[in-house]
Design a protein around this motif. Structure first.
Motif, PDB file in Angstrom:
ATOM      1  N   ALA A  85      89.957  94.127  17.014  1.00 56.54           N
ATOM      2  CA  ALA A  85      88.824  94.996  17.303  1.00 56.54           C
ATOM      3  C   ALA A  85      89.282  96.228  18.064  1.00 56.54           C
ATOM      4  CB  ALA A  85      87.769  94.233  18.105  1.00 56.54           C
ATOM      5  N   LYS A  86      89.127  97.387  17.458  1.00 53.59           N
ATOM      6  CA  LYS A  86      89.591  98.628  18.073  1.00 53.59           C
ATOM      7  C   LYS A  86      88.486  99.249  18.921  1.00 53.59           C
ATOM      8  CE  LYS A  86      91.904 103.009  17.005  1.00 53.59           C
ATOM      9  NZ  LYS A  86      92.471 103.860  15.933  1.00 53.59           N
ATOM     10  N   LEU A  87      88.880  99.743  20.092  1.00 53.14           N
ATOM     11  CA  LEU A  87      87.942 100.410  20.984  1.00 53.14           C
ATOM     12  C   LEU A  87      87.596 101.790  20.427  1.00 53.14           C
ATOM     13  CD1 LEU A  87      86.438 100.503  23.731  1.00 53.14           C
ATOM     14  CD2 LEU A  87      88.522 101.484  24.708  1.00 53.14           C
ATOM     15  N   LEU A  88      86.281 102.038  20.241  1.00 49.56           N
ATOM     16  CA  LEU A  88      85.825 103.316  19.695  1.00 49.56           C
ATOM     17  C   LEU A  88      85.345 104.271  20.773  1.00 49.56           C
ATOM     18  CD1 LEU A  88      83.780 102.056  16.603  1.00 49.56           C
ATOM     19  CD2 LEU A  88      86.148 102.875  16.651  1.00 49.56           C
ATOM     20  N   GLY A  89      84.806 103.736  21.847  1.00 47.43           N
ATOM     21  CA  GLY A  89      84.290 104.582  22.905  1.00 47.43           C
ATOM     22  C   GLY A  89      83.796 103.735  24.073  1.00 47.43           C
ATOM     23  N   SER A  90      83.669 104.369  25.238  1.00 48.77           N
ATOM     24  CA  SER A  90      83.249 103.652  26.439  1.00 48.77           C
ATOM     25  C   SER A  90      82.211 104.459  27.191  1.00 48.77           C
ATOM     26  CB  SER A  90      84.449 103.372  27.357  1.00 48.77           C
ATOM     27  OG  SER A  90      85.387 102.552  26.709  1.00 48.77           O
ATOM     28  N   GLN A  91      81.326 103.737  27.883  1.00 49.03           N
ATOM     29  CA  GLN A  91      80.262 104.374  28.638  1.00 49.03           C
ATOM     30  C   GLN A  91      80.025 103.611  29.932  1.00 49.03           C
ATOM     31  OE1 GLN A  91      78.458 107.095  27.808  1.00 49.03           O
ATOM     32  NE2 GLN A  91      76.966 107.028  29.467  1.00 49.03           N
ATOM     33  N   PRO A  92      80.061 104.295  31.083  1.00 50.01           N
ATOM     34  CA  PRO A  92      79.715 103.602  32.331  1.00 50.01           C
ATOM     35  C   PRO A  92      78.217 103.342  32.397  1.00 50.01           C
ATOM     36  CG  PRO A  92      80.074 105.935  32.742  1.00 50.01           C
ATOM     37  CD  PRO A  92      80.436 105.710  31.306  1.00 50.01           C
ATOM     38  N   ALA A  93      77.850 102.268  33.029  1.00 52.60           N
ATOM     39  CA  ALA A  93      76.448 101.938  33.268  1.00 52.60           C
ATOM     40  C   ALA A  93      76.282 101.660  34.754  1.00 52.60           C
ATOM     41  CB  ALA A  93      76.033 100.726  32.435  1.00 52.60           C
ATOM     42  N   VAL A  94      75.040 101.613  35.220  1.00 53.77           N
ATOM     43  CA  VAL A  94      74.823 101.378  36.640  1.00 53.77           C
ATOM     44  C   VAL A  94      75.295  99.986  37.048  1.00 53.77           C
ATOM     45  CG1 VAL A  94      72.892 102.987  36.775  1.00 53.77           C
ATOM     46  CG2 VAL A  94      72.460 100.573  36.237  1.00 53.77           C
ATOM     47  N   ASN A  95      75.412  99.086  36.078  1.00 53.69           N
ATOM     48  CA  ASN A  95      75.832  97.720  36.398  1.00 53.69           C
ATOM     49  C   ASN A  95      77.069  97.292  35.604  1.00 53.69           C
ATOM     50  OD1 ASN A  95      74.450  97.722  33.990  1.00 53.69           O
ATOM     51  ND2 ASN A  95      73.312  95.824  34.372  1.00 53.69           N
ATOM     52  N   GLY A  96      77.956  98.263  35.309  1.00 51.83           N
ATOM     53  CA  GLY A  96      79.204  97.893  34.655  1.00 51.83           C
ATOM     54  C   GLY A  96      79.671  98.920  33.652  1.00 51.83           C
ATOM     55  N   HIS A  97      80.323  98.431  32.603  1.00 51.81           N
ATOM     56  CA  HIS A  97      80.865  99.304  31.559  1.00 51.81           C
ATOM     57  C   HIS A  97      80.555  98.730  30.190  1.00 51.81           C
ATOM     58  CE1 HIS A  97      83.295 102.238  33.876  1.00 51.81           C
ATOM     59  NE2 HIS A  97      83.364 101.259  34.760  1.00 51.81           N
ATOM     60  N   LEU A  98      80.226  99.630  29.269  1.00 48.94           N
ATOM     61  CA  LEU A  98      79.964  99.258  27.888  1.00 48.94           C
ATOM     62  C   LEU A  98      81.062  99.851  27.005  1.00 48.94           C
ATOM     63  CD1 LEU A  98      78.097  98.124  25.629  1.00 48.94           C
ATOM     64  CD2 LEU A  98      76.938 100.354  25.638  1.00 48.94           C
ATOM     65  N   HIS A  99      81.733  98.991  26.244  1.00 53.00           N
ATOM     66  CA  HIS A  99      82.769  99.424  25.316  1.00 53.00           C
ATOM     67  C   HIS A  99      82.325  99.097  23.892  1.00 53.00           C
ATOM     68  CE1 HIS A  99      85.300  99.960  28.796  1.00 53.00           C
ATOM     69  NE2 HIS A  99      85.228  98.673  29.104  1.00 53.00           N
ATOM     70  N   VAL A 100      82.372 100.092  23.012  1.00 47.48           N
ATOM     71  CA  VAL A 100      81.994  99.896  21.614  1.00 47.48           C
ATOM     72  C   VAL A 100      83.241  99.618  20.791  1.00 47.48           C
ATOM     73  CG1 VAL A 100      81.023 101.002  19.564  1.00 47.48           C
ATOM     74  CG2 VAL A 100      79.922 101.310  21.783  1.00 47.48           C
ATOM     75  N   VAL A 101      83.207  98.567  19.970  1.00 47.42           N
ATOM     76  CA  VAL A 101      84.357  98.157  19.167  1.00 47.42           C
ATOM     77  C   VAL A 101      83.977  98.099  17.700  1.00 47.42           C
ATOM     78  CG1 VAL A 101      85.452  96.877  21.036  1.00 47.42           C
ATOM     79  CG2 VAL A 101      83.803  95.723  19.579  1.00 47.42           C
ATOM     80  N   ASP A 102      84.990  98.193  16.838  1.00 50.17           N
ATOM     81  CA  ASP A 102      84.720  98.286  15.404  1.00 50.17           C
ATOM     82  C   ASP A 102      84.728  96.939  14.680  1.00 50.17           C
ATOM     83  OD1 ASP A 102      87.412  97.711  15.433  1.00 50.17           O
ATOM     84  OD2 ASP A 102      87.992  99.296  14.019  1.00 50.17           O
ATOM     85  N   ARG A 103      85.014  95.843  15.408  1.00 48.45           N
ATOM     86  CA  ARG A 103      84.970  94.503  14.823  1.00 48.45           C
ATOM     87  C   ARG A 103      84.362  93.532  15.825  1.00 48.45           C
ATOM     88  NH1 ARG A 103      88.382  93.460  10.425  1.00 48.45           N
ATOM     89  NH2 ARG A 103      87.242  91.482  10.344  1.00 48.45           N
ATOM     90  N   LEU A 104      83.815  92.447  15.326  1.00 49.67           N
ATOM     91  CA  LEU A 104      83.329  91.416  16.232  1.00 49.67           C
ATOM     92  C   LEU A 104      84.505  90.688  16.859  1.00 49.67           C
ATOM     93  CD1 LEU A 104      80.674  91.827  14.426  1.00 49.67           C
ATOM     94  CD2 LEU A 104      80.166  89.461  15.068  1.00 49.67           C
ATOM     95  N   LEU A 105      84.321  90.246  18.084  1.00 51.17           N
ATOM     96  CA  LEU A 105      85.284  89.361  18.725  1.00 51.17           C
ATOM     97  C   LEU A 105      84.871  87.937  18.364  1.00 51.17           C
ATOM     98  CD1 LEU A 105      85.509  91.040  22.246  1.00 51.17           C
ATOM     99  CD2 LEU A 105      86.961  91.410  20.253  1.00 51.17           C
ATOM    100  N   MET A 106      85.431  87.421  17.287  1.00 53.16           N
ATOM    101  CA  MET A 106      85.046  86.099  16.815  1.00 53.16           C
ATOM    102  C   MET A 106      85.523  85.033  17.787  1.00 53.16           C
ATOM    103  SD  MET A 106      83.378  86.927  14.173  1.00 53.16           S
ATOM    104  CE  MET A 106      83.108  85.355  13.349  1.00 53.16           C
ATOM    105  N   LEU A 107      84.762  83.941  17.892  1.00 58.37           N
ATOM    106  CA  LEU A 107      85.181  82.849  18.754  1.00 58.37           C
ATOM    107  C   LEU A 107      86.545  82.351  18.302  1.00 58.37           C
ATOM    108  CD1 LEU A 107      81.798  80.938  19.035  1.00 58.37           C
ATOM    109  CD2 LEU A 107      82.945  82.212  20.845  1.00 58.37           C
ATOM    110  N   PRO A 108      87.461  82.115  19.236  1.00 57.05           N
ATOM    111  CA  PRO A 108      88.826  81.753  18.857  1.00 57.05           C
ATOM    112  C   PRO A 108      88.889  80.481  18.011  1.00 57.05           C
ATOM    113  CG  PRO A 108      88.715  82.350  21.179  1.00 57.05           C
ATOM    114  CD  PRO A 108      87.307  82.260  20.700  1.00 57.05           C
ATOM    115  N   ASP A 109      89.793  80.495  17.036  1.00 57.76           N
ATOM    116  CA  ASP A 109      90.070  79.313  16.228  1.00 57.76           C
ATOM    117  C   ASP A 109      90.941  78.338  17.024  1.00 57.76           C
ATOM    118  OD1 ASP A 109      88.669  80.042  13.936  1.00 57.76           O
ATOM    119  OD2 ASP A 109      90.339  81.224  13.172  1.00 57.76           O
TER     120      ASP A 109
END
Length: 398
Positions: free
Chosen positions: A169-193
């Protein structure tokens, strides 16, 4: 039954007792939640750099690229409440709408699978995009063990092309929020096998996987009822080829089976999970952060070769603050932190050999400098006789 469905059933059976993991993790960290608001759709770019920071839930709701993720998160009031809590500090890895199109989900997945999936896309603490560049792994809200002491990790790769999570999952962009950080990614982080699935699906582990099957060790590694966690140092096919044709013919021939089992056993640690920056100790232990500033951060891990340990050290990579693992002060992990459901896999560019004992060290000196240099350079590999001598203590102990 399709492989994906089998994995879901396997995961479900393994986590039946911890189906509320995400809720408990978030509730332990946050308090005073409010009721969530309906998911809204607004037309905005991935991020508006000039916008006043809002809560993480507001940022997710109002981003037209994240409506599918917002709808999924909105199914769980407790998680939404946490994302709306102004005094929280969380990090969210939000997949775009297009990211969902790359995945194929069975229609009848249980509700807690989706809650686990959502929880794996967020974790405690606000981690900025800049801070991610020095992280090898970050925490999620999904439980990593049956003791509720450690949270599953997400591996982070940073290079000139940007930041990637779990090698997909590649990081596309990031945005600070009042309660943390939001990072937008181009793939889902699937639950590990599981470890078994990863070894089966990774082409570079073909020889290692076949060796595990031939020696019966595959049953031990694949059977999660025999361990609560594990660390696997998996040599690549190229690593085995460095040993030389004769050694491989011996190991995978009928006369070398005992030596092959001893060698592969030395690459597997049961009931402890060692990432390149965090250790989940055996049984009921709290995670230990490996401190690069410490003069000595060596970790000794007992392998399946009973009575024999590997010494692992987390060291600073030459490129900066990121880490690599050094095993027995001789071999570095070439591809660290492949996250699996029941532990972690580290790909090795070399096959790990047991340490040379004091008496053997004297024998090495008697054999001359070229013997030592050729092995360090992998010139012609190691002889069958030398390998047998090196592994004999492991076989005798078995």
């Amino acid at each position: 039954m399709k492989p994906f469905a089998k994995r879901v059933i396997f995961q479900a059976s393994r986590v039946t007792l911890v189906a509320v993991t995400v809720s408990l993790a978030v509730q332990t960290y946050l308090a005073g939640w409010k009721k969530p608001q309906p998911v809204g759709i607004d037309s905005r770019p991935i991020f508006d750099e000039k916008a006043t920071p809002q809560t993480l839930w507001d940022e997710i709701q109002q981003n037209a690229n994240l409506t599918k993720f917002a709808k999924l998160v909105g199914e769980f009031d407790d998680i939404v409440g946490g994302l709306r809590a102004p005094r929280a500090q969380l990090t969210v890895y939000a997949p775009t709408n297009e990211a969902f199109e790359h995945e194929h989900f069975p229609y009848d997945l249980p509700w807690f699978y989706w809650k686990f999936l959502v929880g794996y896309h967020m974790g405690k603490g606000g981690i900025s995009a800049e801070a991610l560049r020095s992280q090898n792994t970050v925490s999620s809200f999904v439980n990593a063990d049956i003791f509720f002491k450690n949270q599953q990790r997400i591996s982070v790769q940073s290079n000139s092309d940007g930041i990637t999570f779990n090698f997909r999952a590649k990081l596309l962009g990031s945005q600070p929020a009042v309660n943390g950080h939001l990072h937008v990614v181009d793939r889902l982080l699937m639950l590990p096998d599981s470890t078994a699935d990863v070894l089966r699906s990774t082409a570079t582990f073909g020889i290692f996987r076949q060796g595990l099957i031939d020696t019966g060790l595959a049953e031990v590694i694949n059977d999660t009822s025999t361990h609560t966690a594990q660390t696997v140092f998996a040599p690549s096919d190229a690593a085995f080829r460095k040993l030389g044709r004769k050694v491989n013919a011996f190991l995978f021939g009928p006369g070398g089976r005992a030596y092959l089992k001893a060698l592969l056993s030395y690459h597997v640690v049961s009931n402890e999970t060692l990432f390149s920056d965090v250790l989940f100790p055996t049984k009921n232990g709290e995670q230990i952060v490996l401190d690069l500033k410490s003069a000595s951060n060596d970790v000794s891990l007992s392998t399946l070769a009973r009575g024999h340990e590997v010494s692992v050290r987390s060291v600073r990579h030459t490129s900066g603050d990121r880490r690599v693992l050094s095993v027995n002060d001789e071999w570095e992990v070439s591809r660290p932190d492949i996250v699996v459901m029941d532990g972690v896999v580290h790909e090795m560019a070399d096959v790990i050999l047991p340490r040379i004992m004091d008496g053997e060290d004297q024998l090495e000196k008697q054999r001359g400098w070229w013997s030592i240099v050729s092995r360090s350079l992998n010139v012609g590999g190691i002889t069958v006789e030398d390998l047998m001598e090196r592994l004999q203590p492991l076989i005798e102990n078995e």
